[in-house]
Design an enzyme around this catalytic site. Structure first.
Site, PDB file in Angstrom:
ATOM      1  N   ASP A 110      31.468   7.449 -16.839  1.00 30.31           N
ATOM      2  CA  ASP A 110      31.676   7.682 -15.400  1.00 30.31           C
ATOM      3  C   ASP A 110      30.318   7.981 -14.777  1.00 30.31           C
ATOM      4  OD1 ASP A 110      32.680   8.528 -12.800  1.00 30.31           O
ATOM      5  OD2 ASP A 110      34.613   8.809 -13.792  1.00 30.31           O
ATOM      6  N   ARG A 143      16.611  -8.933  24.202  1.00 21.65           N
ATOM      7  CA  ARG A 143      17.845  -8.470  23.571  1.00 21.65           C
ATOM      8  C   ARG A 143      18.459  -7.333  24.385  1.00 21.65           C
ATOM      9  NH1 ARG A 143      15.528  -4.947  18.461  1.00 21.65           N
ATOM     10  NH2 ARG A 143      17.715  -4.567  18.061  1.00 21.65           N
ATOM     11  N   THR A 192       8.324 -10.678  -2.447  1.00 20.09           N
ATOM     12  CA  THR A 192       9.585 -11.321  -2.063  1.00 20.09           C
ATOM     13  C   THR A 192       9.565 -12.778  -2.495  1.00 20.09           C
ATOM     14  OG1 THR A 192       9.527  -9.881  -0.138  1.00 20.09           O
ATOM     15  CG2 THR A 192      11.234 -11.550  -0.190  1.00 20.09           C
ATOM     16  N   SER A 200      24.728   9.838   1.853  1.00 18.45           N
ATOM     17  CA  SER A 200      23.788   8.929   1.180  1.00 18.45           C
ATOM     18  C   SER A 200      22.957   9.658   0.146  1.00 18.45           C
ATOM     19  CB  SER A 200      22.836   8.299   2.192  1.00 18.45           C
ATOM     20  OG  SER A 200      23.532   7.415   3.000  1.00 18.45           O
ATOM     21  N   HIS A 253      12.234   1.271   8.443  1.00 21.01           N
ATOM     22  CA  HIS A 253      11.835   0.123   7.643  1.00 21.01           C
ATOM     23  C   HIS A 253      12.297   0.218   6.195  1.00 21.01           C
ATOM     24  CE1 HIS A 253      10.315  -3.803   7.176  1.00 21.01           C
ATOM     25  NE2 HIS A 253      10.111  -3.407   5.946  1.00 21.01           N
ATOM     26  N   LYS A 298      10.344 -13.206  -6.104  1.00 18.26           N
ATOM     27  CA  LYS A 298      11.784 -13.160  -6.380  1.00 18.26           C
ATOM     28  C   LYS A 298      12.437 -14.508  -6.118  1.00 18.26           C
ATOM     29  CE  LYS A 298      12.899  -8.350  -6.001  1.00 18.26           C
ATOM     30  NZ  LYS A 298      13.692  -8.318  -7.218  1.00 18.26           N
ATOM     31  N   HIS A 353      27.981  -1.503  17.421  1.00 14.48           N
ATOM     32  CA  HIS A 353      27.975  -2.606  16.463  1.00 14.48           C
ATOM     33  C   HIS A 353      26.886  -2.378  15.415  1.00 14.48           C
ATOM     34  CE1 HIS A 353      27.736  -6.595  14.708  1.00 14.48           C
ATOM     35  NE2 HIS A 353      26.476  -6.699  15.096  1.00 14.48           N
ATOM     36  N   HIS A 375       5.161  -2.027  12.444  1.00 17.62           N
ATOM     37  CA  HIS A 375       5.287  -3.415  12.909  1.00 17.62           C
ATOM     38  C   HIS A 375       6.466  -3.566  13.884  1.00 17.62           C
ATOM     39  CE1 HIS A 375       7.879  -4.489   9.117  1.00 17.62           C
ATOM     40  NE2 HIS A 375       8.585  -3.872  10.012  1.00 17.62           N
ATOM     41  N   SER A 391      20.605 -11.656  -8.796  1.00 21.46           N
ATOM     42  CA  SER A 391      19.990 -11.836 -10.113  1.00 21.46           C
ATOM     43  C   SER A 391      21.010 -11.777 -11.247  1.00 21.46           C
ATOM     44  CB  SER A 391      18.914 -10.763 -10.343  1.00 21.46           C
ATOM     45  OG  SER A 391      17.975 -10.788  -9.301  1.00 21.46           O
TER      46      SER A 391
HETATM   47 CU    CU Z   1      10.362  -3.080   9.461  1.00 16.58          CU
END
Ligand code: CU
Ligand code: CU
Lengths: 521, 387
Positions: free
Chosen positions: A105, A443, A321, A163, A246, A324, A76, A295, A261
């Site tokens: 293009d 979890r 953040t 990617s 991260h 924003k 998942h 973290h 935005s």
């Molecule tokens: Cu992180």
């Protein structure tokens, strides 16, 4: 406007048949391929999620033995991250970036084809592998205590190739193919956020490739990168993984910031507040994303100085953040808002992503994190930022640009149904997980003590509704594409308040656009 | 806290299967989660857990305050600034002053949060001044506890108290076989032999692992630390109140990750002293008779906790890696080979030489006489000879 005549203005129209899709180098075709692929993956990853929620609906093991359950959670996660969210943003980039910067293009169209067609191969290999060691594949569970991992490793390599090629293409396009007069600081925010995201991808995908390669040689060729008994270090794996991991979460959210935005100003009929600070905030977040990785590893045991550093750096992310979020709210402030489906999803995004941001800030507090870590509180946190964050903006973007892509308006009434069903059920699913986590449910548990039963039951009900609601989305999109009704025809500008180059070309966007660059005022 | 309302929803949904447990689900719950509260950390019983709880509450309320302001403004705007009310949109789109302001203000709030978090973290990580040390080893899928040193604990290896703590085998069986689990007390958080510690003692826990990464977590202690192969991690607890405290493994460690709970019994120092002396003299060990019946009975239990994870409950084995013991040639053959295999291990088969002669005799006898196997009974003396 008749699309055939538009095509004739340029070189040629779309070729017919399967080869059109197999050999296409057209950014719009490739964009569509990416988007359809990611939607199929969303349904597939969603099916795994339904399996997880079915198993967890009641205590006891009903449907899947623990090993299969671990496979479900692993697949998942992997499918949603690498198959659904990331390709969806690349698909949007393909469709939109050339149209937004006035380019005919992508800069490297053949590579573009390749970077897409690698994906189905990688996904197939991932399905063959179907590992059960968690999407974070921590060593030594993944290296020494799991069966064949070669398919998994090569699937990740292929995803990485895809990617990186996609990112190079996006960077090359943005830096070289902007219409004359479009300076960097005039670029639409979606373009800006993707430019920064592409650099993040190029920086971290090789790190992930390094991690899986070391895993491969540990497993098959007797090396001991992560094997304590051979002088290696299992914690090194986590450092390497999260150095990728991260920034990866920002790879999945920065383009979302860009999308919102665009949508909020349109439906507020007011220019985006603080364009410049948005750009700088995006860049700051990208920078900070490289120095917070540990973290995720507070319980691993680190020197206090290390813990403090990563705590401070993580808390710092709240500043850009926050900027924003404040900018979006200020954009709405004293606008003239209407609430079409894309706007509804964007507003839900601002609320619910911020909620995920709050729990993120709480998780940064190391002392409390010792309790939160690896519980459902974390699961709640990252689903708020990834589902109501990334996925909601992808859906918002689909509704917002769908009329431009297809030439038809979607059914607004059904769109609103989709919105309300999704938003209510997503909260029914994930909000209780905060409580199950705080109360102590770890979890990745196939079964749990009885005191967690009630909240798990609610989460499961929410998840089933959320999953089914996405079929409505599929119906709406197909109906929109196939509509022949005259009253569904979209205008060129589509939305009253929409601004940008993509709204100046016809709807549907012709197969080739901007063969001659537009004028930028 | 009552979940009556939730139960009504369920009742209305008419899911009979769920009705069965909804009545009992919360009634029999262990204090593991505190006084029935399932929406917050359980009540702390150590200074660390209290610190974590305070930090959690502090950051939570700061977030609530920010949310009230930001969402308040936004919700007001969503009602006041809509086109349907005939407003004309304003045209402002920049203001350096507010941009600077809303960069600095959050920064200050974060500095406040950071200051108290720093203080708590330094206290948390200070594992010095411990009065006793317990070594905790994570294994797939149980914990091993070893009393290393301390007031009542000799440092010498001889007489060292060391034991394994497995999940209550009945719970695991009920879970995996989809039996009715709703009546089981402390379902999945009960073990065969809990860790016993004295209260009001600063205890240092050293964490290590023999296979994959596990994480030892007792929520009421506020302690969660990974046990990692090749590392020795440390954390500490000073338990203030007597009681039984439960926790679970918090790091994915393979198939039975959900089945390696932690149970800690915190007792008075005097009681602990008594318990410890008894352990050292072996009084805590279960006596196993030497009759076939006694060996079979004890062997069944041992098999369920130590062997069934790999060889499976009915001795049927699992995949290519874990051989079936049912109808197995070695198991039905001469005793010595069988004993040696279990004592010494081979490849992925662990060695079990830390088990007593009686325990080994029991489990081997059980294997040799179950699932249709028919072979000789193995006595503790046979095991002793084979060592
Ligand atoms: Cu992180
Ligand atoms: Cu575990």
């Amino acid at each position: 406007m008749n699309s055939e005549t538009t095509h004739d203005d340029h070189h040629h129209g779309a070729p017919k048949g399967l080869t059109r899709w197999l050999f296409t180098t057209n950014h719009k075709d490739i964009g569509s391929l990416y988007l359809w692929f990611s939607f199929i993956m969303l349904l597939l990853g969603g099916t795994y999620a339904m399996g997880i929620r079915a198993e967890l609906m009641q205590p006891g093991i009903q449907y899947f033995d623990p090993e299969t359950f671990n496979m479900l959670t692993t697949m998942h996660g992997l499918i949603m991250v690498f198959g659904a969210i990331m390709p969806a943003f690349v698909g949007l980039a393909n469709w939109l970036i050339p149209m937004m910067i006035g380019a005919p293009d992508m800069a490297l169209p053949r590579m573009n084809n390749w970077s897409f067609w690698i994906l189905p191969v990688a996904a197939t290999m991932l399905l063959i592998a179907s590992p059960a060691f968690g999407w974070t594949f921590y060593a030594p569970l993944s290296t020494e205590y799991s069966g064949g991992i070669a398919f998994f490793v090569f699937a990740v390599h292929l995803l990485g190739f895809s990617s990186i090629m996609g990112s190079i293409n996006i960077i090359a396009t943005i830096l070289n193919m902007r219409a004359p007069g479009m300076t960097l600081m005039k670029m639409p925010l979606f373009v800006w956020t993707w430019l920064i995201t592409a650099f993040l991808l190029i920086a971290v995908m090789p790190v992930l490739a390094g991690a899986v390669t070391m895993m491969l040689t540990d497993h098959y060729f007797g090396t001991a990168f992560f094997k304590a008994a051979g002088g290696g270090d299992p914690v090194l794996f986590q450092h390497v993984f999260w150095f990728f991991g991260h920034p990866e979460v920002y790879i999945m959210i920065l383009p979302a910031f860009g999308i919102v935005s665009h949508i909020i100003p349109t439906f507020s009929r007011k220019k985006l507040f603080g364009y410049t600070s948005m750009v700088y905030a995006t860049a700051s977040i990208a920078f900070l994303s490289f120095i917070v990785w540990a973290h995720h590893m507070f319980t691993v045991g680190m020197p206090v100085a290390g813990e403090l550093f990563f705590m401070y750096a993580t808390m710092l992310i709240a500043v850009p953040t926050g900027v924003k979020v404040f900018n979006w709210v200020s954009t709405m402030w004293r606008g003239a808002m209407t609430f079409e489906t894309p706007m509804l999803f964007s507003i839900a995004f601002v609320f619910l992503f911020t909620l995920g941001g709050f729990s993120g800030l709480m998780l940064a507090i190391t002392t409390a994190d010792f309790q939160y870590h690896d519980t459902y509180f974390v699961v709640a946190h990252f689903h708020y930022v990834l589902v109501t964050g990334s996925l909601f903006t992808i859906i918002a973007a689909a509704y917002y640009w769908l009329p431009k892509w297809t030439g038809n308006m979607y059914n607004e009434g059904l769109g609103k149904w989709h919105f309300w069903l999704s938003t209510i059920s997503v909260n029914v699913t994930f909000f209780p997980m905060h409580f199950t986590g705080l109360a102590g449910m770890p979890r990745r548990y196939a079964d749990y003590p009885l005191q967690f039963a009630d909240f798990n039951f609610i989460s499961s009900i929410g998840a089933f509704v959320f999953g089914l609601s996405q079929l409505l989305f599929l119906y709406i999109v197909i109906a929109c594409i196939r509509s022949k009704k005259a009253e569904d025809k979209a205008t060129d500008q589509v939305w009253e308040g929409a601004e940008g180059l993509e709204w100046e070309i016809p709807s549907p966007a012709p197969y080739h656009t901007f063969a001659t660059p537009p004028e930028i005022k | 806290m009552s979940f009556k309302s939730l139960k009504t929803i369920k009742d209305k949904l008419g899911l009979t299967a769920l009705l069965v447990f909804s009545g009992s689900a919360l009634a029999d719950v262990d204090p593991y989660v505190g006084n029935g509260a399932t929406y917050d950390f359980p009540d702390p019983v150590t200074p660390l857990a209290r610190t974590a709880l305070n930090q959690h509450h502090e950051s939570f309320w700061i977030c609530v305050a920010i949310a009230v302001v930001v969402f308040g403004v936004m919700i007001y705007s969503l009602f006041a600034h809509r086109k349907s009310r005939g407003v004309t949109p304003a045209t402002f789109h920049e203001s350096t002053t507010v941009e600077v302001l809303w960069t600095i203000v959050p920064f200050v709030i974060l500095a406040v949060m950071g200051a108290s978090a720093t203080k708590s973290l330094i206290e948390y990580e200070d594992t010095s001044g411990s009065e006793m040390t317990i070594k905790v080893t994570g294994k797939q899928w149980y914990w091993v506890y070893e009393y290393v040193d301390g007031k009542n604990t000799p440092l010498s290896k001889k007489g060292k108290v060391r034991f394994e703590s497995h999940i209550n085998a009945d719970h695991k069986k009920a879970s995996l076989n989809n039996l009715d689990v709703t009546k089981i007390k402390n379902y999945l958080v009960d073990v065969d032999k809990p860790l016993v510690i004295p209260i009001k003692t600063r205890i240092r826990f050293l964490l290590k692992s023999d296979d994959v990464i596990h994480s030892w977590w007792v929520p009421k202690f506020g302690v969660k630390k990974d046990s990692i192969p090749g590392y020795v991690n440390s954390t500490w607890a000073y338990v203030e109140k007597e009681g039984t405290y439960r926790g679970q493994c918090a790091e994915l460690c393979g198939t039975y990750h959900a089945y390696m709970p932690i149970v800690v019994k915190a007792v008075s120092q005097a009681e602990y002293g008594k318990w410890y002396t008894a352990q050292k003299s072996g009084a805590g060990k279960v006596k196993i008779g030497t009759s076939k019946a006694a060996l079979m009975k004890a062997g069944e239990k041992i098999y369920a906790t130590k062997c069934a994870a790999c060889h499976q409950a009915e001795g049927q084995g699992l995949g290519k890696t874990f051989p079936a013991l049912k109808g197995n040639a070695m198991v039905n053959g001469p005793a010595l080979e069988h004993i040696t295999m279990v004592l010494k291990g081979k490849g992925a088969m662990p060695k079990f030489d830390d088990m007593s002669d009686a325990e080994l005799a029991a489990v081997i006898t059980y294997e040799r006489n179950s699932w249709g196997n028919k072979a000789s009974v193995v006595k503790p003396a046979d095991v002793k000879k084979a060592r």
